[in-house]
Design a protein around this motif. Structure first.
Motif, PDB file in Angstrom:
ATOM      1  N   ILE B  74       0.798  -1.296   0.120  1.00 27.03           N
ATOM      2  CA  ILE B  74      -0.217   0.090   0.225  1.00 27.03           C
ATOM      3  C   ILE B  74       0.972   1.334  -0.029  1.00 27.03           C
ATOM      4  CG2 ILE B  74      -1.518   1.330   1.597  1.00 27.03           C
ATOM      5  CD1 ILE B  74      -2.951  -1.293   2.236  1.00 27.03           C
ATOM      6  N   SER B  75       2.068   1.290   0.765  1.00 24.20           N
ATOM      7  CA  SER B  75       2.702   2.550   0.994  1.00 24.20           C
ATOM      8  C   SER B  75       4.057   2.536   0.124  1.00 24.20           C
ATOM      9  CB  SER B  75       3.166   2.523   2.282  1.00 24.20           C
ATOM     10  OG  SER B  75       3.857   1.390   2.794  1.00 24.20           O
ATOM     11  N   ILE B  76       4.541   1.538  -0.279  1.00 25.58           N
ATOM     12  CA  ILE B  76       5.975   1.528  -0.739  1.00 25.58           C
ATOM     13  C   ILE B  76       6.264   2.537  -1.993  1.00 25.58           C
ATOM     14  CG2 ILE B  76       6.045  -0.277  -2.235  1.00 25.58           C
ATOM     15  CD1 ILE B  76       8.829   0.513   0.341  1.00 25.58           C
ATOM     16  N   LYS B  77       5.301   2.772  -2.753  1.00 25.47           N
ATOM     17  CA  LYS B  77       5.293   3.600  -3.831  1.00 25.47           C
ATOM     18  C   LYS B  77       4.507   4.854  -3.733  1.00 25.47           C
ATOM     19  CE  LYS B  77       6.100   0.068  -7.374  1.00 25.47           C
ATOM     20  NZ  LYS B  77       5.356  -0.556  -8.741  1.00 25.47           N
ATOM     21  N   SER B  78       4.039   5.151  -2.466  1.00 29.21           N
ATOM     22  CA  SER B  78       3.202   6.324  -2.495  1.00 29.21           C
ATOM     23  C   SER B  78       3.777   7.805  -2.643  1.00 29.21           C
ATOM     24  CB  SER B  78       2.658   6.381  -0.950  1.00 29.21           C
ATOM     25  OG  SER B  78       3.917   6.423  -0.206  1.00 29.21           O
ATOM     26  N   VAL B  79       4.844   7.853  -2.422  1.00 26.44           N
ATOM     27  CA  VAL B  79       5.684   8.994  -2.752  1.00 26.44           C
ATOM     28  C   VAL B  79       6.326   9.010  -4.120  1.00 26.44           C
ATOM     29  CG1 VAL B  79       7.329  10.987  -2.106  1.00 26.44           C
ATOM     30  CG2 VAL B  79       5.909   9.714  -0.443  1.00 26.44           C
ATOM     31  N   VAL B  80       6.968   7.693  -4.172  1.00 25.08           N
ATOM     32  CA  VAL B  80       7.951   7.875  -5.659  1.00 25.08           C
ATOM     33  C   VAL B  80       7.143   7.594  -6.779  1.00 25.08           C
ATOM     34  CG1 VAL B  80       8.166   5.339  -5.651  1.00 25.08           C
ATOM     35  CG2 VAL B  80      10.044   6.791  -6.308  1.00 25.08           C
ATOM     36  N   ARG B  81       5.897   7.063  -6.819  1.00 29.33           N
ATOM     37  CA  ARG B  81       4.890   7.182  -7.868  1.00 29.33           C
ATOM     38  C   ARG B  81       4.588   8.636  -8.224  1.00 29.33           C
ATOM     39  NH1 ARG B  81       0.325   2.842  -7.741  1.00 29.33           N
ATOM     40  NH2 ARG B  81       1.903   1.520  -8.788  1.00 29.33           N
ATOM     41  N   LEU B 107      -1.094   9.180   6.511  1.00 33.47           N
ATOM     42  CA  LEU B 107      -2.427   9.096   7.182  1.00 33.47           C
ATOM     43  C   LEU B 107      -3.478   8.564   6.107  1.00 33.47           C
ATOM     44  CD1 LEU B 107      -2.653  12.654   8.936  1.00 33.47           C
ATOM     45  CD2 LEU B 107      -2.617  10.240   9.965  1.00 33.47           C
ATOM     46  N   GLY B 108      -3.518   9.014   4.928  1.00 28.22           N
ATOM     47  CA  GLY B 108      -4.405   8.497   3.965  1.00 28.22           C
ATOM     48  C   GLY B 108      -4.024   6.860   3.393  1.00 28.22           C
ATOM     49  N   ARG B 109      -2.631   6.566   3.729  1.00 27.80           N
ATOM     50  CA  ARG B 109      -2.459   5.182   3.260  1.00 27.80           C
ATOM     51  C   ARG B 109      -2.804   4.370   4.562  1.00 27.80           C
ATOM     52  NH1 ARG B 109      -0.434   4.734  -2.059  1.00 27.80           N
ATOM     53  NH2 ARG B 109      -0.967   7.006  -2.735  1.00 27.80           N
ATOM     54  N   GLY B 155       4.067   3.203   7.770  1.00 23.42           N
ATOM     55  CA  GLY B 155       5.152   4.417   8.163  1.00 23.42           C
ATOM     56  C   GLY B 155       6.625   3.835   7.424  1.00 23.42           C
ATOM     57  N   ILE B 156       6.861   2.662   7.548  1.00 28.20           N
ATOM     58  CA  ILE B 156       7.986   2.067   6.916  1.00 28.20           C
ATOM     59  C   ILE B 156       7.819   2.417   5.356  1.00 28.20           C
ATOM     60  CG2 ILE B 156       9.615   0.294   6.426  1.00 28.20           C
ATOM     61  CD1 ILE B 156       9.087  -0.815   9.193  1.00 28.20           C
ATOM     62  N   GLY B 157       7.033   2.189   4.983  1.00 27.98           N
ATOM     63  CA  GLY B 157       6.842   2.074   3.409  1.00 27.98           C
ATOM     64  C   GLY B 157       6.864   3.782   2.818  1.00 27.98           C
ATOM     65  N   VAL B 158       6.082   4.717   3.586  1.00 26.72           N
ATOM     66  CA  VAL B 158       5.901   5.724   3.129  1.00 26.72           C
ATOM     67  C   VAL B 158       7.373   6.475   3.217  1.00 26.72           C
ATOM     68  CG1 VAL B 158       4.903   8.045   3.675  1.00 26.72           C
ATOM     69  CG2 VAL B 158       3.471   6.074   3.412  1.00 26.72           C
ATOM     70  N   GLY B 159       8.056   6.169   4.497  1.00 27.50           N
ATOM     71  CA  GLY B 159       9.310   6.722   4.714  1.00 27.50           C
ATOM     72  C   GLY B 159      10.255   6.442   3.398  1.00 27.50           C
ATOM     73  N   PHE B 160      10.396   5.126   3.310  1.00 20.46           N
ATOM     74  CA  PHE B 160      11.144   4.770   2.226  1.00 20.46           C
ATOM     75  C   PHE B 160      11.058   5.177   0.909  1.00 20.46           C
ATOM     76  CE2 PHE B 160      13.029   1.946   5.461  1.00 20.46           C
ATOM     77  CZ  PHE B 160      14.397   1.812   5.147  1.00 20.46           C
ATOM     78  N   VAL B 268      10.938   6.990  12.950  1.00 21.10           N
ATOM     79  CA  VAL B 268      12.074   6.946  12.367  1.00 21.10           C
ATOM     80  C   VAL B 268      12.331   6.788  10.795  1.00 21.10           C
ATOM     81  CG1 VAL B 268      14.373   5.639  12.279  1.00 21.10           C
ATOM     82  CG2 VAL B 268      13.395   6.301  14.528  1.00 21.10           C
ATOM     83  N   PRO B 269      11.537   5.775  10.238  1.00 21.03           N
ATOM     84  CA  PRO B 269      11.585   5.769   8.650  1.00 21.03           C
ATOM     85  C   PRO B 269      10.928   7.140   8.050  1.00 21.03           C
ATOM     86  CG  PRO B 269      10.836   3.690   9.593  1.00 21.03           C
ATOM     87  CD  PRO B 269      10.796   4.756  10.580  1.00 21.03           C
ATOM     88  N   LEU B 270       9.815   7.617   8.642  1.00 21.17           N
ATOM     89  CA  LEU B 270       9.211   8.727   8.194  1.00 21.17           C
ATOM     90  C   LEU B 270      10.231   9.943   8.222  1.00 21.17           C
ATOM     91  CD1 LEU B 270       5.661   8.330   9.343  1.00 21.17           C
ATOM     92  CD2 LEU B 270       6.235   8.391   7.266  1.00 21.17           C
ATOM     93  N   ALA B 271      10.850   9.958   9.210  1.00 19.26           N
ATOM     94  CA  ALA B 271      11.817  11.300   9.506  1.00 19.26           C
ATOM     95  C   ALA B 271      13.007  11.264   8.569  1.00 19.26           C
ATOM     96  CB  ALA B 271      12.217  11.263  10.889  1.00 19.26           C
ATOM     97  N   ILE B 272      13.746   9.742   8.430  1.00 17.83           N
ATOM     98  CA  ILE B 272      14.690   9.775   7.314  1.00 17.83           C
ATOM     99  C   ILE B 272      14.229  10.208   5.966  1.00 17.83           C
ATOM    100  CG2 ILE B 272      16.212   8.078   6.421  1.00 17.83           C
ATOM    101  CD1 ILE B 272      16.371   6.642   9.116  1.00 17.83           C
TER     102      ILE B 272
END
Lengths: 321, 282
Positions: B74-81, B107-109, B155-160, B268-272
């Motif tokens: 659900i999250s790993i491509k949320s930003v990069v896409r 929040l959406g994811r 969180g981990i997915g969106v951050g990465f 931590v992943p979100l912050a990084i």
């Protein structure tokens, strides 16, 4: 909104966009080179240049998509890097290289802009204004390029912005659609909105812009009103000569003739264009060529246009004023 | 509010994904199927405690595998896409900061993840509540812990996702992260074991299985972990690894500390991701 317009009328020289020595380097490539630019409130500014000249990079710096290597960019006196959110609340943008959200409808796109800017616009009215009211409830993935352009323009109009930044807004539109966009630009400008409009096609901006800047290789090579640019066109006429044996010496000899403003090589050794100021003698040019041993097969005259000027500014054709 | 507008847009967009609905149906069939087998086996006659052991044990097994995969999907491509396709140019032309974009995405994811879990569990929960004597409170706690567990992977997915430069990196990264999250602890223990060392107990608390166990153990009204101790299922409970931390140990070894660890896994992943994303050229 109303109060703001009064304010702007009282201080007519407020600056909408200011670039101060803005430079963007990508490794050894200089995309924008020490660019200075000032756009006053209420202006319609045409930002011209061939693809790759640095227009989009400049706009992306205004939007803080790209961080400048040097210099400062501001919009309504707000720093583009530090006050981006505040600044973008007052502008509407049609960016380059965007894509629509495939799974959202046109209406949902506009609702997203309305919620983002916290305004009370009516999505339907905006859809109608840009001419895609019928498609509002369809998924945007099914939109043509032209419809997508209209949709993003509608998003840009949300909140009645004080500045519209349009990056190649007529791409993908037929002449009719391009004309409609120009009408919208005139309409919002008549209500006080400043418009910054980039294009690689001069005729698109000629009709609506008060002022035109021409960008080439990241540098501003011209920045003037359409009238002044027009008056700079050499003589308004050029002589095109076809033949053979046009050596560099001959070109120099032609340049030395009175009232010859420019000599342009169109096809190496075979075709040249000679820009003529008023009072220049075509006979003098032709006899000069024949006397120096070159052969004239054919010649014709051309009415010089703004397009020629644009071409002269933005290509490597040899121009000697 | 920016993050609200972004979160809502993001939810509307991703909840329409056909693949997502495929996953939800698969999940519902799997969890529902297990519930059906438990009901059908007549275990209910042995009392609610035994049902609880089997339900939490079997569901826990599925959830520990399914939630990380789905959360990352659900999250790993949320930003990069958004960067790859150019929709980010629309989003960031509006008055949103890049930080608000990350929060809105999270929040959406998270909402998408929650819907996935709740809808997926619906048939199983209905079946168990109607057909068995299992305590509704235990089931609800299990659902709540599953949702909390899901947050971690979102969180981990969106951050990465904010760190990646292309969708391909997102796909590969998602797979690497999935296995990495499971394998870091056994592999480290194996390597340390060669040198006759072992990870401190505290480090083991960051392991996925242990975290789920600790969260459920500290919230469940019966106070039992997954497949909890019971005379009839002694061996099962031991394999499920329930650890009850005594009150006397240090605060970071107390059961509740798992929620601090959960927050660390999310923040931590979100912050990084944000630290890099806020600086790059799009």
């Amino acid at each position: 909104m109303q109060t703001y317009m009064y304010l702007s009328e009282e201080s007519p020289h407020m600056t909408a966009i200011e670039l101060d020595g803005v430079t963007k380097r990508y490794g050894s490539l200089v995309a924008v080179d020490n660019l200075d630019l000032q756009i006053e409130e209420g202006e319609v500014f045409g930002f011209l240049g061939p693809n790759g000249a640095g227009k989009s990079t400049t706009i992306n710096i205004l939007l803080d998509f790209v961080k400048p290597t040097a210099g400062r960019a501001s919009v309504f006196d707000m720093d583009c890097q530090n006050q981006g959110k505040e600044l973008r609340n007052r502008i509407g943008v049609l960016p380059e290289g965007y894509d629509v959200y495939d799974r959202l409808t046109g209406r949902q796109h506009i609702e997203f802009a309305i919620e983002s800017k916290n305004t009370t616009d009516d999505p339907q009215a905006l859809l109608e204004r840009v001419g895609i009211a019928d498609a509002g409830d369809r998924k945007a993935s099914g939109y043509s390029k032209g419809m997508a352009q209209r949709l993003i323009l509608a998003m840009a109009l949300v909140g009645d912005p004080d500045l519209l930044i349009l990056d190649e807004p007529t791409t993908g539109l037929d002449p009719n659609g391009a004309r409609e966009i120009r009408e919208i630009i005139r309409e919002v400008n008549s209500r006080g909105t400043t418009v910054f409009f980039s294009s690689h096609i001069l005729s698109q901006v000629e009709a609506v812009c008060d002022r035109v800047g021409i960008l080439r290789d990241g540098r501003m090579v011209a920045d003037d009103s359409i009238e002044n640019l027009r008056s700079n066109i050499p003589g308004g006429e050029s002589l095109v000569v076809e033949g053979s044996g046009f050596s560099p010496d001959i070109l120099d000899a032609i340049r030395a003739i009175d009232n010859v403003e420019s000599v342009t090589v169109r096809t190496e050794g075979e075709m040249i264009g000679v820009g003529l100021a008023k009072g220049a003698s075509k006979t003098a040019v032709l006899s000069e060529i024949e006397e120096s041993g070159a052969v004239v097969d054919d010649f014709s005259t051309e009415e010089a246009s703004l397009e020629d000027l644009f071409a002269a500014y933005t290509t490597d054709q040899e121009v000697t004023a | 509010m920016s993050w609200q507008a972004i979160g809502k847009k993001d939810f509307q967009d991703s909840v329409r994904s056909k693949v997502l609905w495929g996953i939800i149906v698969l999940f519902a069939l799997l969890i529902g199927g297990i519930a059906y087998l438990i009901v059908d086996s007549g275990i209910n006659e042995q009392g609610s405690e035994v049902v609880e052991v089997f339900v939490t044990g079997a569901f826990g097994f599925v959830v520990l595998f399914f939630v990380p995969i789905t959360g990352l999907f659900i999250s790993i491509k949320s930003v990069v896409r958004e960067r790859d396709s150019g929709t980010i140019n629309l989003l960031l032309s509006l008055p949103h900061t890049r930080g608000e974009m990350i929060v809105g995405k999270f929040l959406g994811r998270t909402a998408v993840m929650t819907v996935t879990i709740l809808v997926g569990f619906l048939p199983a929960v209905a079946l168990l509540l109607i057909q068995t004597s299992l305590s509704p409170a235990v089931l609800l706690t299990f659902l709540a812990v599953t949702v909390l567990f899901g947050l971690m992977f979102v969180g981990i997915g969106v951050g990465f996702s904010a760190l990646f430069n292309s969708e391909t990196q997102g796909t590969v990264g998602g797979i690497v992260i999935f296995f990495g999250l499971y394998l870091w602890s056994p592999i480290t223990n194996l390597v340390l074991g060669l040198a006759d060392l072992e990870l401190p107990q505290f480090a083991n608390r960051f392991g996925l299985i242990q975290m789920f166990q600790d969260m459920f153990g500290s919230l469940s009204p019966t106070g039992r972990g997954l497949g909890a101790p019971s005379s009839t299922t002694q061996s099962f409970s031991q394999s499920a690894g329930a650890i009850v931390y005594p009150d006397s140990v240090a605060f970071y070894m107390q059961n509740w500390f798992v929620f601090i660890i959960l927050a660390v896994w999310i923040i931590v992943p979100l912050a990084i991701g944000y630290a890099r994303f806020s600086r790059i050229d799009l």
